[in-house]
Write a protein that holds these residues in place. Structure first.
Motif, PDB file in Angstrom:
ATOM      1  N   ASN A   6      40.602  33.579  55.888  1.00 60.48           N
ATOM      2  CA  ASN A   6      40.098  33.819  54.561  1.00 60.48           C
ATOM      3  C   ASN A   6      40.660  33.397  53.154  1.00 60.48           C
ATOM      4  N   GLU A   7      42.179  33.316  53.436  1.00 61.29           N
ATOM      5  CA  GLU A   7      42.793  32.911  52.259  1.00 61.29           C
ATOM      6  C   GLU A   7      42.362  31.700  51.999  1.00 61.29           C
ATOM      7  N   LYS A  10      39.158  30.184  50.629  1.00 65.94           N
ATOM      8  CA  LYS A  10      39.109  30.479  49.241  1.00 65.94           C
ATOM      9  C   LYS A  10      40.041  28.954  48.328  1.00 65.94           C
ATOM     10  N   ARG A  11      40.849  29.186  49.210  1.00 66.20           N
ATOM     11  CA  ARG A  11      42.248  27.670  48.915  1.00 66.20           C
ATOM     12  C   ARG A  11      41.871  26.604  48.926  1.00 66.20           C
ATOM     13  N   GLU A  13      37.979  25.985  48.738  1.00 62.87           N
ATOM     14  CA  GLU A  13      36.815  25.492  48.049  1.00 62.87           C
ATOM     15  C   GLU A  13      37.995  25.294  46.068  1.00 62.87           C
ATOM     16  N   ILE A  14      38.823  25.871  46.239  1.00 62.87           N
ATOM     17  CA  ILE A  14      39.172  24.977  44.932  1.00 62.87           C
ATOM     18  C   ILE A  14      39.848  24.072  44.755  1.00 62.87           C
TER      19      ILE A  14
END
Length: 218
Positions: A6-7, A10-11, A13-14
């Protein structure tokens, strides 16, 4: 789904958002370059070369390698992006070599022999070889080998090229992205030089369908 996955999502996508916000036009330009190899592959498939279909597929795999590399860099996967660039360079040189070596090509397809990059570069990119295939242009073998060595540093995991040594692993880094863009461009130029050397007629024919390709022919 695990917390780590999950992390990572997120990273990444950033990373993608930063990359596209600041470098979209540049990456679009890289993709337009990569597309040249798809069209050259199409022309080779209808050429009179022995094994023309297989050779054309190899050039189109180069297109996929270059495109995959761009995709990876968009998410800040720097080291894997260089892996794909090296594969693209290897397949291009192999395509040039196997065009004139059908027996070796057959053995290689059956996994009967290995392809030795450095020795092949020294053999085919020479004045004697260019005279034999009636080419007026010879790619710079030292430039090819130096670029290949740079890309291999990432593939073989030389210590100073490890991702884990970075302050922030797999994060957007404008300086690393600019470095990648430079190496992509150098690798692409070499690939086009190889095509100009051995697939000149097919490259010219492809440029009639995809005019952008004409910018990279000698």
């Amino acid at each position: 789904m695990s917390e780590i996955i999950n992390e990572l999502i997120k990273r990444f996508e950033i990373n993608k958002d930063f990359t596209l916000d600041y470098h979209l036009a540049t990456l679009d330009g890289l993709e337009k370059k990569a597309r040249c190899l798809f069209f050259i592959g199409e022309s080779i498939k209808i050429s009179e070369y022995k094994n023309n279909t297989q050779l054309g597929c190899m050039l189109q795999e180069v297109f996929l390698d270059l495109t995959n590399s761009i995709y990876l860099i968009m998410y800040s996967h720097y080291r894997p992006a260089y892996h794909s660039l090296r594969s693209a360079l290897e397949l291009t040189v192999a395509s040039v070599y196997f065009t004139d070596h059908p027996v070796e090509f057959h053995k290689w397809q059956k996994d009967g022999i290995d392809f030795h990059f450095s020795n092949t570069v020294k053999e085919i990119f020479s004045v004697g070889y260019s005279e034999a295939i009636n080419s007026s242009f010879v790619p710079n073998s030292n430039e090819i080998l130096n670029t290949y060595r740079t890309l291999s540093q990432y593939v073989h995991g030389k210590y100073e090229f490890l991702s884990i040594l970075e302050d922030s692993v797999s994060s957007y880094n404008p300086h690393k992205l600019e470095n990648y863009i430079g190496i992509f461009s150098s690798t692409f130029n070499i690939i086009m030089d190889c095509c100009d050397f051995r697939f000149k007629k097919e490259a010219i024919a492809s440029s009639l369908i995809y005019p952008y390709l004409g910018n990279f022919l000698k």
